[in-house]
Design a protein around this motif. Structure first.
Motif, PDB file in Angstrom:
ATOM      1  N   ILE A 114       0.855  -1.202   0.000  1.00 45.48           N
ATOM      2  CA  ILE A 114       0.000   0.000   0.000  1.00 45.48           C
ATOM      3  C   ILE A 114       0.884   1.243   0.000  1.00 45.48           C
ATOM      4  O   ILE A 114       1.903   1.291   0.701  1.00 45.48           O
ATOM      5  N   TRP A 115       0.498   2.262  -0.771  1.00 45.03           N
ATOM      6  CA  TRP A 115       1.254   3.524  -0.827  1.00 45.03           C
ATOM      7  C   TRP A 115       0.385   4.648  -0.280  1.00 45.03           C
ATOM      8  O   TRP A 115      -0.728   4.856  -0.775  1.00 45.03           O
ATOM      9  N   SER A 116       0.886   5.343   0.725  1.00 46.84           N
ATOM     10  CA  SER A 116       0.247   6.563   1.208  1.00 46.84           C
ATOM     11  C   SER A 116       1.057   7.735   0.638  1.00 46.84           C
ATOM     12  O   SER A 116       2.171   8.011   1.092  1.00 46.84           O
ATOM     13  N   VAL A 219      -3.285  -0.857  -3.076  1.00 50.31           N
ATOM     14  CA  VAL A 219      -4.085   0.331  -2.754  1.00 50.31           C
ATOM     15  C   VAL A 219      -3.141   1.536  -2.735  1.00 50.31           C
ATOM     16  O   VAL A 219      -2.028   1.450  -2.213  1.00 50.31           O
ATOM     17  N   ILE A 220      -3.609   2.635  -3.318  1.00 50.92           N
ATOM     18  CA  ILE A 220      -2.874   3.903  -3.188  1.00 50.92           C
ATOM     19  C   ILE A 220      -3.815   4.899  -2.513  1.00 50.92           C
ATOM     20  O   ILE A 220      -4.964   5.068  -2.932  1.00 50.92           O
ATOM     21  N   LEU A 246      -0.316   1.302  -9.810  1.00 48.27           N
ATOM     22  CA  LEU A 246      -1.370   0.523  -9.156  1.00 48.27           C
ATOM     23  C   LEU A 246      -1.556  -0.829  -9.857  1.00 48.27           C
ATOM     24  O   LEU A 246      -1.474  -0.914 -11.079  1.00 48.27           O
ATOM     25  N   ALA A 247      -1.830  -1.873  -9.062  1.00 48.89           N
ATOM     26  CA  ALA A 247      -2.137  -3.180  -9.657  1.00 48.89           C
ATOM     27  C   ALA A 247      -3.420  -3.066 -10.492  1.00 48.89           C
ATOM     28  O   ALA A 247      -4.275  -2.210 -10.204  1.00 48.89           O
ATOM     29  N   ALA A 248      -3.556  -3.924 -11.483  1.00 45.05           N
ATOM     30  CA  ALA A 248      -4.713  -3.854 -12.385  1.00 45.05           C
ATOM     31  C   ALA A 248      -6.031  -4.010 -11.636  1.00 45.05           C
ATOM     32  O   ALA A 248      -7.068  -3.519 -12.075  1.00 45.05           O
ATOM     33  N   PRO A 280      -8.930   1.055 -11.667  1.00 45.16           N
ATOM     34  CA  PRO A 280      -8.574   1.108 -13.086  1.00 45.16           C
ATOM     35  C   PRO A 280      -9.795   0.764 -13.937  1.00 45.16           C
ATOM     36  O   PRO A 280     -10.601  -0.084 -13.533  1.00 45.16           O
ATOM     37  N   VAL A 281      -9.949   1.379 -15.097  1.00 47.35           N
ATOM     38  CA  VAL A 281     -11.185   1.225 -15.879  1.00 47.35           C
ATOM     39  C   VAL A 281     -11.531  -0.227 -16.181  1.00 47.35           C
ATOM     40  O   VAL A 281     -12.701  -0.581 -16.227  1.00 47.35           O
TER      41      VAL A 281
END
Ligand SMILES: C[S@@+](CC[C@H](N)C(=O)[O-])C[C@H]1O[C@@H](n2cnc3c(N)ncnc32)[C@H](O)[C@@H]1O
Length: 289
Positions: A114-116, A219-220, A246-248, A280-281
């Motif tokens: 996870i990135w904050s 998660v970002i 971000l992961a797909a 992601p879309v």
């Protein structure tokens, strides 16, 4: 904001304000409106007085045309940035994380990354850890939790590594988290326990200029940061930095007063607890649609 009175300290002229404003935009991506002149003047004045310089112009020269320009830029970022934050800020988002997103990720992952981004003094990433650890315990998930927390401000990063907080920062955090994850230092001070710190890596990082601190994040979080940027900069960050990091099947959290609607071709609104959470879309909701 109250003006700090220093006898005979020269005013910040409109021309010099415009120079600083351009530098802030170029280096930090932050868009300072005309109404921010007094705020900028007050914040820079403290640094100028600490350096024993006599004017804003002298400081601008130090920042742009001296041997110590690069080193001073870090202090300039520290002076200019707004770092307001507290534990468990945006409880609707933490409920979405705990009740919908983590149960789903636990099914697919042995390690959560996870990135904050724009973490300020650590309240956000430490909250993410506590909520994730509690959910892991109640759902019997025994994987690894790795959080990277970054901010442009070197002072808040140093303070986050220290991990000491007062009652104000803890005002919205449920007592059970305080009891479990902090050491009470008395006098209204609390320190994050070492076994929590070990899961959160803090780094100084400029969202505008630096590469993301990793890839494939599940998660970002980038909350209450985008509001300081103009639309083109927001788009550059969202599609150019967050989407590739971000992961797909990941999730992007932004602040409760922020929106990506119309800003991104790569993210869609996730519709979880009416929170500003995006995916992601082409991501699928495998678990709960
Ligand atoms: C208002 S705080 C938000 C803290 C936390 N995310 C929250 O929601 O409570 C905004 C943070 O963004 C950081 N920031 C501003 N510009 C930045 C940039 N270009 N790169 C990285 N961080 C930045 C500031 O230093 C500040 O700590």
């Amino acid at each position: 904001m109250a003006k700090i009175e220093i006898p005979n300290f020269p005013e910040l002229t409109d021309d010099t304000f415009n120079l600083f404003r351009r530098l802030i935009y170029q280096e930090m991506g932050i868009n300072m409106r005309d109404s921010k002149k007094i705020l900028v003047a007050n914040r820079l004045r403290k640094r100028i007085v600490a350096l024993k310089l006599g004017s804003y112009e002298e400081y601008y020269r130090l920042l742009t045309r001296s041997e110590s320009a690069e080193e001073e830029l870090g202090h300039f970022f520290d002076s200019i940035s707004t770092n307001e934050t507290y534990f468990y800020r945006g409880d609707n988002q933490f409920s979405a994380l705990e009740k919908v997103i983590l149960p789903e990720l636990f099914k697919r992952r042995r390690r959560l990354h996870i990135w904050s981004a724009g973490s300020s003094s650590g309240e956000e990433p430490y909250t993410i850890y506590m909520v994730t650890a509690e959910a892991a315990r109640s759902l019997h998930w025994s994987g690894e939790i790795a959080i990277v927390a970054t901010d442009i401000n070197q002072e808040v990063i140093a303070s986050a590594r220290q991990g000491e907080y007062g009652n104000r920062a803890l005002r919205d955090l449920p007592q059970r988290y305080i009891d479990t994850y902090f050491k009470n230092l008395d006098g209204g001070r609390y320190r994050i326990k070492e076994d929590v710190k070990r899961h959160v890596l803090f780094n100084v990082h400029n969202l505008l200029k630096d590469e993301p601190p990793g890839k494939g994040f599940d998660v970002i979080f980038c909350r209450n940061v985008l509001i300081y940027f103009d639309r083109p900069t927001q788009r550059k960050l969202i599609d150019g930095k967050f989407a590739p990091a971000l992961a797909a099947d990941g999730y992007l959290f932004i602040g409760n007063s922020e929106s990506l609607l119309g800003e991104s071709k790569r993210f869609k609104y996730a519709q979880i607890f009416k929170s500003p959470i995006y995916r992601p879309v082409d991501a699928r909701r495998e678990e709960n649609v």
